[in-house]
Design a protein around this motif. Structure first.
Motif, PDB file in Angstrom:
ATOM      1  N   ILE A  94       0.373   9.222   5.619  1.00  0.00           N
ATOM      2  CA  ILE A  94       0.385   7.786   5.362  1.00  0.00           C
ATOM      3  C   ILE A  94      -0.748   7.186   6.187  1.00  0.00           C
ATOM      4  CG2 ILE A  94       1.734   5.659   5.403  1.00  0.00           C
ATOM      5  CD1 ILE A  94       2.905   7.918   3.594  1.00  0.00           C
ATOM      6  N   THR A  95      -1.707   6.578   5.509  1.00  0.00           N
ATOM      7  CA  THR A  95      -2.860   5.991   6.171  1.00  0.00           C
ATOM      8  C   THR A  95      -2.737   4.471   6.151  1.00  0.00           C
ATOM      9  OG1 THR A  95      -4.268   7.830   5.533  1.00  0.00           O
ATOM     10  CG2 THR A  95      -5.387   5.784   6.134  1.00  0.00           C
ATOM     11  N   TYR A  96      -2.938   3.875   7.293  1.00  0.00           N
ATOM     12  CA  TYR A  96      -2.976   2.414   7.416  1.00  0.00           C
ATOM     13  C   TYR A  96      -4.406   2.017   7.759  1.00  0.00           C
ATOM     14  CZ  TYR A  96       2.129   2.368   7.670  1.00  0.00           C
ATOM     15  OH  TYR A  96       3.466   2.517   7.394  1.00  0.00           O
TER      16      TYR A  96
ATOM     17  N   LYS B  17     -12.720  -5.635  13.677  1.00  0.00           N
ATOM     18  CA  LYS B  17     -13.307  -4.379  13.207  1.00  0.00           C
ATOM     19  C   LYS B  17     -12.239  -3.578  12.476  1.00  0.00           C
ATOM     20  CE  LYS B  17     -16.938  -4.269  16.481  1.00  0.00           C
ATOM     21  NZ  LYS B  17     -17.416  -3.976  17.739  1.00  0.00           N
ATOM     22  N   LEU B  18     -12.612  -3.034  11.332  1.00  0.00           N
ATOM     23  CA  LEU B  18     -11.665  -2.244  10.542  1.00  0.00           C
ATOM     24  C   LEU B  18     -11.151  -1.073  11.367  1.00  0.00           C
ATOM     25  CD1 LEU B  18     -10.302  -1.785   7.778  1.00  0.00           C
ATOM     26  CD2 LEU B  18     -12.240  -0.319   7.207  1.00  0.00           C
ATOM     27  N   ASN B  19      -9.852  -0.931  11.415  1.00  0.00           N
ATOM     28  CA  ASN B  19      -9.221   0.168  12.135  1.00  0.00           C
ATOM     29  C   ASN B  19      -8.445   0.998  11.119  1.00  0.00           C
ATOM     30  OD1 ASN B  19      -8.232   1.826  14.169  1.00  0.00           O
ATOM     31  ND2 ASN B  19      -7.552   0.139  15.455  1.00  0.00           N
ATOM     32  N   GLU B  20      -8.320   2.273  11.376  1.00  0.00           N
ATOM     33  CA  GLU B  20      -7.632   3.176  10.450  1.00  0.00           C
ATOM     34  C   GLU B  20      -6.899   4.242  11.234  1.00  0.00           C
ATOM     35  OE1 GLU B  20      -8.970   6.424   7.089  1.00  0.00           O
ATOM     36  OE2 GLU B  20     -10.146   4.596   7.280  1.00  0.00           O
ATOM     37  N   VAL B  21      -5.690   4.537  10.777  1.00  0.00           N
ATOM     38  CA  VAL B  21      -4.901   5.590  11.410  1.00  0.00           C
ATOM     39  C   VAL B  21      -4.095   6.293  10.320  1.00  0.00           C
ATOM     40  CG1 VAL B  21      -2.983   4.016  11.963  1.00  0.00           C
ATOM     41  CG2 VAL B  21      -3.259   6.131  13.259  1.00  0.00           C
ATOM     42  N   THR B  22      -3.949   7.603  10.462  1.00  0.00           N
ATOM     43  CA  THR B  22      -3.144   8.389   9.527  1.00  0.00           C
ATOM     44  C   THR B  22      -2.015   9.059  10.290  1.00  0.00           C
ATOM     45  OG1 THR B  22      -5.038   8.792   8.082  1.00  0.00           O
ATOM     46  CG2 THR B  22      -3.165  10.288   7.858  1.00  0.00           C
TER      47      THR B  22
END
Length: 193
Positions: free
Chosen positions: A24-26, A62-67
């Protein structure tokens, strides 16, 4: 022979175990922030009421992303955005004196990879969610499209259209029996009177 069989069983159980999980990526960002009121931000994920993990810290603009890799199956996932404010981490919720809650919570059967995009608009005071559950495999396929080649194909198709015959069939002197001016078409397909 027994060692080989044992080794095969271990590999098969590892493969089976890996197939019981999904990613699941946010992806999250804040827009229209008030000048001087931007914070370092992170996302904290809870699964069925227990903390599951958190993202790395980034400036909110800033765009942040975590999986997160979670077990397949029905679960409630709650993603809360936190701000580092006055030396402490705070959930960005009304209870902590923020204008609105920055939370995404969903209960469903998580049986495939998903990407959830969270955009927080400070000016409009709203959280915009795109949780169309694009599987990660499909999202990765989009990255492999050769857009230049696709554009070249389209231009090739356009150049092969026989414009001369198209124009000729819409003129009053062609073999068209219907010459009523309200039914004539100009170039580009628009009706003229």
């Amino acid at each position: 022979m027994k060692k080989l069989l044992l080794y095969m069983c271990i590999i098969l159980s590892y493969v089976a175990h890996a197939q019981e999980k999904v990613n699941i990526t946010y992806k999250f960002i804040f827009i229209n922030s008030n000048k001087g009121f931007t914070y370092d931000t992170k996302l904290v994920l809870e699964r069925n009421g227990k903390k599951f993990g958190e993202s790395k810290v980034k400036d909110q603009e800033k765009l942040n992303e975590v999986t997160f890799t979670i077990p397949k199956g029905n679960a409630t996932l709650k993603a809360t955005l936190y701000a580092f404010n006055k030396g402490t981490w705070q959930a960005r919720i009304v209870k902590n004196n923020y204008g609105f809650d920055c939370i995404y919570e969903k209960n469903r059967n998580w049986d495939e990879n998903a990407t959830i995009k969270i955009t927080v608009d400070i000016y409009k005071q709203e959280v915009i969610i795109d949780d169309s559950y694009i599987s990660q495999d499909e999202a990765d396929d989009d990255e492999n499209i050769d857009y230049a080649a696709e554009k070249e194909k389209i231009n090739s198709y356009k150049s092969n259209i026989d414009v001369y015959n198209l124009e000729k069939s819409t003129t009053p002197n062609s073999n068209n029996s219907n010459t009523n001016s309200t039914n004539k078409k100009a170039q580009g397909g628009k009706r003229i009177k």
